[in-house]
Design an enzyme around this catalytic site. Structure first.
Site, PDB file in Angstrom:
ATOM      1  N   CYS A  72       0.759  -1.231  -0.097  1.00  0.00           N
ATOM      2  CA  CYS A  72      -0.014   0.052   0.197  1.00  0.00           C
ATOM      3  C   CYS A  72       0.860   1.221  -0.115  1.00  0.00           C
ATOM      4  O   CYS A  72       0.540   2.086  -0.679  1.00  0.00           O
ATOM      5  CB  CYS A  72      -1.120  -0.282   1.070  1.00  0.00           C
ATOM      6  SG  CYS A  72      -0.397   0.230   2.916  1.00  0.00           S
ATOM      7  N   HIS A 109      -2.836   0.490   7.236  1.00  0.00           N
ATOM      8  CA  HIS A 109      -2.990   0.515   5.997  1.00  0.00           C
ATOM      9  C   HIS A 109      -3.062   2.392   5.379  1.00  0.00           C
ATOM     10  O   HIS A 109      -3.325   3.238   6.786  1.00  0.00           O
ATOM     11  CB  HIS A 109      -4.191   0.135   5.577  1.00  0.00           C
ATOM     12  CG  HIS A 109      -4.685   0.409   4.085  1.00  0.00           C
ATOM     13  ND1 HIS A 109      -3.907  -0.188   2.955  1.00  0.00           N
ATOM     14  CD2 HIS A 109      -5.679   1.057   3.264  1.00  0.00           C
ATOM     15  CE1 HIS A 109      -4.219   0.168   1.794  1.00  0.00           C
ATOM     16  NE2 HIS A 109      -5.525   0.758   2.251  1.00  0.00           N
ATOM     17  N   ASP A 124      -7.724   4.888  -3.470  1.00  0.00           N
ATOM     18  CA  ASP A 124      -6.770   3.686  -3.025  1.00  0.00           C
ATOM     19  C   ASP A 124      -6.263   2.788  -4.048  1.00  0.00           C
ATOM     20  O   ASP A 124      -7.310   1.966  -4.606  1.00  0.00           O
ATOM     21  CB  ASP A 124      -7.387   3.183  -1.871  1.00  0.00           C
ATOM     22  CG  ASP A 124      -6.637   2.186  -0.701  1.00  0.00           C
ATOM     23  OD1 ASP A 124      -5.360   1.973  -1.275  1.00  0.00           O
ATOM     24  OD2 ASP A 124      -7.203   1.777   0.029  1.00  0.00           O
TER      25      ASP A 124
END
Length: 256
Positions: A72, A109, A124
């Site tokens: 991420c 995250h 995202d």
């Protein structure tokens, strides 16, 4: 967030975007979809013990120069650099994964809130299996269909927002976040935890995922899963097959 070696045209070439670009929702949506289809989510360096650098120039070199993927912080970091180059204002949010509920997990995250036409949109490109496919309006109401998927973003309580996804016919919580201020450097402890803690999901399992125009391809350990409108396919790979699958399905040649 800035990187001296980031070049917008090189990024557009990397993701295969050939259209015009502007600091608007249409462009950000198009770039998000293209990056999801060309820059895979993957944790191969974590498993190999090579470590994950959050130096912005290192991310550009890995994902653009060496045509790798990342997890991420890396893939969303690259997307943030593209937003900045377009002149789109954005900020980072720290998110609490909820996919192992009722176990309460730390905020490990990272996602992005981009400001477009005066409104904030959640972006995202780095949430693994059932991540969103296009920006979602923070102030939106009700489920949103993105291709063959459905997502819902809304208040969890007076302080937090929650992203949900429809997974195999059922709504599943994905993660929550608040609107607190986060700088890039704030994610370094979480990156260290995810990439070194023995009980981290990324230390225990091989996870590679790439969006397709109408679904996803996922490699979890040696299980290859394809998700498409006409169904879900799954098969167990022999270890000798993995390198070829990484190259052919995910564009990762020589990543092991």
């Amino acid at each position: 967030m800035k990187a001296d070696n980031f070049d917008l045209q090189a990024y557009l070439d990397r993701i295969g975007h050939t259209g015009a670009v502007a600091p608007d929702l249409a462009t950000v949506s198009a770039l998000m979809r293209r990056q999801l289809q060309t820059v895979p989510f993957e944790n191969l360096d974590v498993l190999a013990g090579r470590g994950i650098s959050l130096v912005p120039e290192a991310i550009v070199d890995k994902l653009v120069g060496r045509r790798r993927g990342g997890y991420c912080y890396e893939v969303n970091g690259l997307f943030a650099l593209a937003l900045g180059a377009l002149g789109v204002a954005y900020r980072f949010v720290g998110c609490r994964p909820m996919i192992q509920a009722p176990v309460r997990r730390p905020r490990t995250h990272m996602a992005i809130l981009a400001t477009l036409a005066g409104e904030e949109w959640l972006c995202d490109v780095g949430f693994g299996s059932y991540g969103m496919r296009a920006p979602m309006r923070l102030a939106g109401a009700g489920p949103v269909r993105q291709d063959h998927d459905r997502f819902e973003l809304g208040p969890l309580d007076a302080r937090e927002y929650r992203l949900k996804a429809e997974v195999e016919g059922r709504w599943a919580d994905q993660y929550s976040f608040d609107l607190g201020h986060h700088e890039w450097v704030d994610f370094m402890p979480a990156n260290w935890l995810n990439s070194t803690y023995p009980e981290s999901l990324f230390m225990r399992h091989r996870i590679v995922m790439r969006h397709t125009p109408d679904g996803r391809v996922i490699l979890f350990d040696n299980r290859l899963k394809t998700i498409a409108p006409d169904g879900v396919g799954s098969r167990l790979l022999a270890e000798a097959e993995v390198a070829d699958v990484l190259r052919d399905q995910f564009g990762l040649d020589g990543a092991l």
